[in-house]
Write an enzyme that holds these catalytic residues in place. Sequence first.
Site: not given
Lengths: 233, 80
Positions: A85, A202, A204
């Site tokens: 990002c 994302h 994660e």
Amino acid sequence: MRFGVVVFPGSNCEQDVVHAVRVLGHDACYVWHGDTGLADYDAVVLPGGFSYGDYIRCGAVARFSPVMSEVVRYARSGRPVLGICNGFQILTEAHLLPGALLRNRGLKFICKTVTVRAEESACQWLDVAAGTVLRLPINHNEGNFICDPATLERLIDNGQVVLRYCEPDGSRRPQGSAPNGALDDIAGICNERGNVFGLMPHPERVVDPVTGDGGDGRYIFEGIVRTLEGVVG
Amino acid sequence: MARFEIYVTYKKGIFDPPGATAERALQNLGYTEVSSVKIGKYIQLEVADGTPEARVREMCDKLLANPVIEDYRIQSAEEA
């Protein structure tokens, strides 16, 4: 394996990355933007957020943080760098990846889970078969990837397009499947060597089931671990 | 003290979402003569006397504009 996660003023996803890496059984440490030592890390991650308040342009100021000249050196020596990002935006501003990320076409900040398709690529970070559809969350206002036609051709020819936004069945609509208007539905690209990878979604956030279901984010962190173990072994 | 004014705009062919939205809004308000709106940035720079424009250009290339997507125009304040 030890990941270094860079923290800029205004980063806000660094804890998520560190948590995800630890959940997968690896070591992760924070690297302050004023630090210049990256030698101890097997891979470096630039996390999401709003570094320097996104002033001037997203990533434009972070690019000149002291740590970034080290990140450039680290990346140029072939070691793995991941930009998520805002981290992706910083990598383009630092010219480690081509193109730029513009304001979303619909002018809206988009926060939702999307489907992306893994393409045949040189990326060292993603270890899934081409055509695999992953469910990953996006959370951005400037994710509308753009580059000139010659660069796009080069990205495609070199296998540098890693992820494309797609429909849940992996197909792409003729009018485009990117929720943000990204050129050629591009969600993530890598450099020619494949060690530097930037993506808007994302990963994660979908590693630990506590923060997001599906678990598809692990393919990225485990991908680079497998690549590095392959190199070492 | 010398002053420069810098105008940063998207390169031709780069879609400008805020500009396109303003264009539609103006047309909806009845300003049907509007055919294009481009929204950019305006930067005022104060520098030491005698600073050459080339130096300001360098600042634009490095930080103030992104040459991949943006053009810029520099005006010294005397001309403005």
